[in-house]
Motif scaffolding. Structure first.
Motif, PDB file in Angstrom:
ATOM      1  N   GLN A 143      26.332  30.208 -12.568  1.00  0.00           N
ATOM      2  CA  GLN A 143      26.372  30.704 -11.108  1.00  0.00           C
ATOM      3  C   GLN A 143      27.764  30.580 -10.544  1.00  0.00           C
ATOM      4  OE1 GLN A 143      23.029  32.208  -9.745  1.00  0.00           O
ATOM      5  NE2 GLN A 143      24.834  32.933  -8.630  1.00  0.00           N
ATOM      6  N   ASP A 189      29.544  33.853  -8.892  1.00  0.00           N
ATOM      7  CA  ASP A 189      29.846  33.713  -7.437  1.00  0.00           C
ATOM      8  C   ASP A 189      31.476  34.128  -7.378  1.00  0.00           C
ATOM      9  OD1 ASP A 189      27.531  32.997  -6.967  1.00  0.00           O
ATOM     10  OD2 ASP A 189      27.531  31.162  -6.806  1.00  0.00           O
ATOM     11  N   ARG A 224      17.246  33.843 -14.402  1.00  0.00           N
ATOM     12  CA  ARG A 224      17.306  32.659 -13.183  1.00  0.00           C
ATOM     13  C   ARG A 224      18.226  32.716 -12.546  1.00  0.00           C
ATOM     14  NH1 ARG A 224      15.922  26.887 -16.551  1.00  0.00           N
ATOM     15  NH2 ARG A 224      14.094  27.785 -17.832  1.00  0.00           N
ATOM     16  N   CYS A 225      19.634  33.423 -12.709  1.00  0.00           N
ATOM     17  CA  CYS A 225      20.697  33.419 -11.906  1.00  0.00           C
ATOM     18  C   CYS A 225      20.594  34.769 -10.828  1.00  0.00           C
ATOM     19  CB  CYS A 225      22.003  33.388 -12.619  1.00  0.00           C
ATOM     20  SG  CYS A 225      22.385  31.922 -13.596  1.00  0.00           S
ATOM     21  N   GLU A 226      21.454  34.529  -9.821  1.00  0.00           N
ATOM     22  CA  GLU A 226      21.481  35.592  -8.755  1.00  0.00           C
ATOM     23  C   GLU A 226      22.952  36.425  -9.007  1.00  0.00           C
ATOM     24  OE1 GLU A 226      21.411  33.422  -5.147  1.00  0.00           O
ATOM     25  OE2 GLU A 226      19.254  32.547  -5.575  1.00  0.00           O
ATOM     26  N   GLY A 227      23.068  37.517  -8.633  1.00  0.00           N
ATOM     27  CA  GLY A 227      24.024  38.208  -8.592  1.00  0.00           C
ATOM     28  C   GLY A 227      24.581  39.085  -9.755  1.00  0.00           C
ATOM     29  N   THR A 243      24.340  41.916 -12.918  1.00  0.00           N
ATOM     30  CA  THR A 243      23.938  43.342 -12.846  1.00  0.00           C
ATOM     31  C   THR A 243      23.096  43.875 -14.178  1.00  0.00           C
ATOM     32  OG1 THR A 243      25.583  43.794 -11.226  1.00  0.00           O
ATOM     33  CG2 THR A 243      24.691  45.710 -12.532  1.00  0.00           C
ATOM     34  N   LYS A 298      15.759  39.536 -14.980  1.00  0.00           N
ATOM     35  CA  LYS A 298      15.658  40.186 -13.607  1.00  0.00           C
ATOM     36  C   LYS A 298      16.658  41.363 -13.681  1.00  0.00           C
ATOM     37  CE  LYS A 298      16.573  36.534 -11.301  1.00  0.00           C
ATOM     38  NZ  LYS A 298      17.042  35.498 -10.188  1.00  0.00           N
TER      39      LYS A 298
END
Length: 226
Positions: A102, A106, A130-133, A135, A154
């Motif tokens: 992550q 970031d 599970r991670c954000e950001g 693509t 996701k």
């Protein structure tokens, strides 16, 4: 071309090292490169540099090693395999390293993609879930993806496996396919580590990387401003 940098986890500020390769032409996006059990090896650094030549900004975080540990000088070190495997087991085959992943995400301006190999292939799957950001994600011969098959990515995700890989039984690949019937899963006439020097299969490696870059481009990785 690239260089060692220091990063820190978002939650607790824990430091770790990473390899950073800046884009050498119009920027396509960022890539988090997730290494196999051996660490940020010469092969991972070379592949990061190759992507940088195509316009990607690449960060390859050291997933298991201490912040002051040296990057490996060889692509495999059989004499430390048992110790590395134990480290892999203790991290849940990448699950507990996601704060480092992550932090690398970031650090990059979007779109941000991830790709990983073996240990890093399982980590890439977990990052997609599970991670954000992120693509899009491309995971190569992740040996423990089957253990996490109940989780769902996701973002657009593709998987690559060798048909003759002695470390990943066909039953595991089928279990993933049954859990995710719409997920692109590609099988190659190759064994384990077919992108890496230890098991390199040129045709399979070329096709798998081509599919990876096509996924990234479809997901927003077109050339933009550098």
């Amino acid at each position: 071309m690239g260089q060692r940098i220091a990063l820190a986890c978002r939650e607790d500020g824990a430091p770790f090292s990473a390899y950073h390769a800046p884009p050498l032409e119009a920027r396509r996006g960022g890539v988090v490169m997730l290494h196999a059990i051996w660490g940020v090896t010469p092969h991972i650094r070379e592949l990061s540099d190759c992507l940088a030549e195509q316009g990607y900004e690449v960060i390859a975080p050291s997933l298991m090693d201490a912040a002051d540990a040296d990057f490996p000088t060889r692509d495999t070190e059989p004499e430390i395999l048992d110790a590395r495997m134990e480290m892999g087991r203790l991290t849940g085959w990448g699950a507990s390293t996601l704060p480092r992943v992550q932090a690398a995400i970031d650090m990059l301006r979007g779109p941000v993609f991830a790709m990983g190999f073996c240990y890093g292939g399982t980590t890439a799957w977990l990052a997609a879930c599970r991670c954000e950001g992120l693509t899009a994600v491309s995971a190569f011969y992740g040996g423990d993806i089957a253990a996490y098959r109940d989780e769902t990515p996701k973002v657009p995700t593709i998987l690559h496996f060798g048909k003759t890989d002695p470390l990943i039984p066909p039953a595991d690949v089928e279990a993933i396919r049954e859990a995710h019937p719409d997920l692109p899963i590609y099988l190659y006439e190759a064994g384990h580590a077919f992108v890496a020097p230890s098991g390199h299969h040129p045709d399979s490696a070329h096709l798998a990387l081509l599919r990876t870059f096509q996924l990234f481009q479809r997901s927003g990785g077109a050339k933009g401003e550098s």
